[in-house]
Enzyme design. Sequence first.
Site, PDB file in Angstrom:
ATOM      1  N   SER A 144     -56.106  -2.123  -1.437  1.00 38.56           N
ATOM      2  CA  SER A 144     -56.968  -2.258  -2.437  1.00 38.56           C
ATOM      3  C   SER A 144     -55.999  -3.295  -3.739  1.00 38.56           C
ATOM      4  O   SER A 144     -55.253  -3.179  -3.664  1.00 38.56           O
ATOM      5  CB  SER A 144     -57.392  -1.093  -3.259  1.00 38.56           C
ATOM      6  OG  SER A 144     -57.927  -1.374  -4.521  1.00 38.56           O
ATOM      7  N   TYR A 157     -54.155   6.990  -6.793  1.00 41.15           N
ATOM      8  CA  TYR A 157     -54.689   5.998  -5.744  1.00 41.15           C
ATOM      9  C   TYR A 157     -54.221   4.703  -5.852  1.00 41.15           C
ATOM     10  O   TYR A 157     -53.894   4.254  -4.761  1.00 41.15           O
ATOM     11  CB  TYR A 157     -56.340   5.820  -6.105  1.00 41.15           C
ATOM     12  CG  TYR A 157     -56.929   4.605  -5.350  1.00 41.15           C
ATOM     13  CD1 TYR A 157     -57.408   5.070  -3.928  1.00 41.15           C
ATOM     14  CD2 TYR A 157     -57.362   3.586  -5.935  1.00 41.15           C
ATOM     15  CE1 TYR A 157     -58.099   4.083  -3.248  1.00 41.15           C
ATOM     16  CE2 TYR A 157     -57.912   2.712  -5.030  1.00 41.15           C
ATOM     17  CZ  TYR A 157     -58.314   2.978  -3.900  1.00 41.15           C
ATOM     18  OH  TYR A 157     -59.392   1.980  -2.982  1.00 41.15           O
ATOM     19  N   LYS A 161     -52.078   3.381  -2.697  1.00 41.30           N
ATOM     20  CA  LYS A 161     -52.257   1.917  -1.822  1.00 41.30           C
ATOM     21  C   LYS A 161     -51.129   1.223  -1.923  1.00 41.30           C
ATOM     22  O   LYS A 161     -51.137   0.055  -1.121  1.00 41.30           O
ATOM     23  CB  LYS A 161     -53.733   1.291  -2.477  1.00 41.30           C
ATOM     24  CG  LYS A 161     -54.892   2.065  -2.303  1.00 41.30           C
ATOM     25  CD  LYS A 161     -55.333   2.003  -0.757  1.00 41.30           C
ATOM     26  CE  LYS A 161     -56.517   2.371  -0.375  1.00 41.30           C
ATOM     27  NZ  LYS A 161     -57.114   2.531   0.950  1.00 41.30           N
TER      28      LYS A 161
END
Length: 233
Positions: A144, A157, A161
């Site tokens: 991402s 998160y 990533k």
Amino acid sequence: MKLSSLSLDFSGKVAIVTGGSRGIGRAIAEAFLAAGCDVAICGRNAPETLPEANGRRASFHVCDVRKADQAKAFVDAVAQAHGRLDVVVNNAGGSPPADAATASPRFSEAIIALNLLAPLHIAQAAHRWMSAQPGGGSIINISSVSARRPSPGTAVYGAAKAGLLNLTQTLAHEWAPAVRINAIVAGLMDADPAQTEVTYGSAEVRQQIADAVPMRRMGRGEDIANAALYLAS
């Protein structure tokens, strides 16, 4: 034009797409099916419908990819059923918004497990098959833009990533040339209507975001699917 409409032919090939029942994962699964590939998807619960294209339908396997034993059992079951495994797309991931100052340890550990450890579990299981077969294999990790820039509201998160990108580069060196490892860094996506509204807000806000993108739209599932087809080809 979709890549699957060009000369890419995955007939006789076998692919796994984690999180392949909806959104980006479903678009990826359908693209590989359209190219003639046998596709297996997984999840903790069976979806109401399975991805299908050109008369081909994905198979579904119950699996919590955060659990190493379940990930291995899933990969082994698919490879044993077909006698080979050519492509793995580690797509399962995501995170609800959470304030970094108050996020619980359990929440943070779950997000890291899904977005970083799960791709590693699946990749390790796939490597055992791919490294031993003629032609090797291809593993594609879906990362991402949050890995490349600050990710307020989804700090853990973004960190996971970012770790996935480093893992991708490291495994690419360790496992070459038999197994190729790549990552796709997804930007602002509009691939799952329900998730898009939760992530970005109202239709007006989403339009403002789209207008700020040079293409005047957010990314679509087929954009990521086409990139995955290319990398696996």
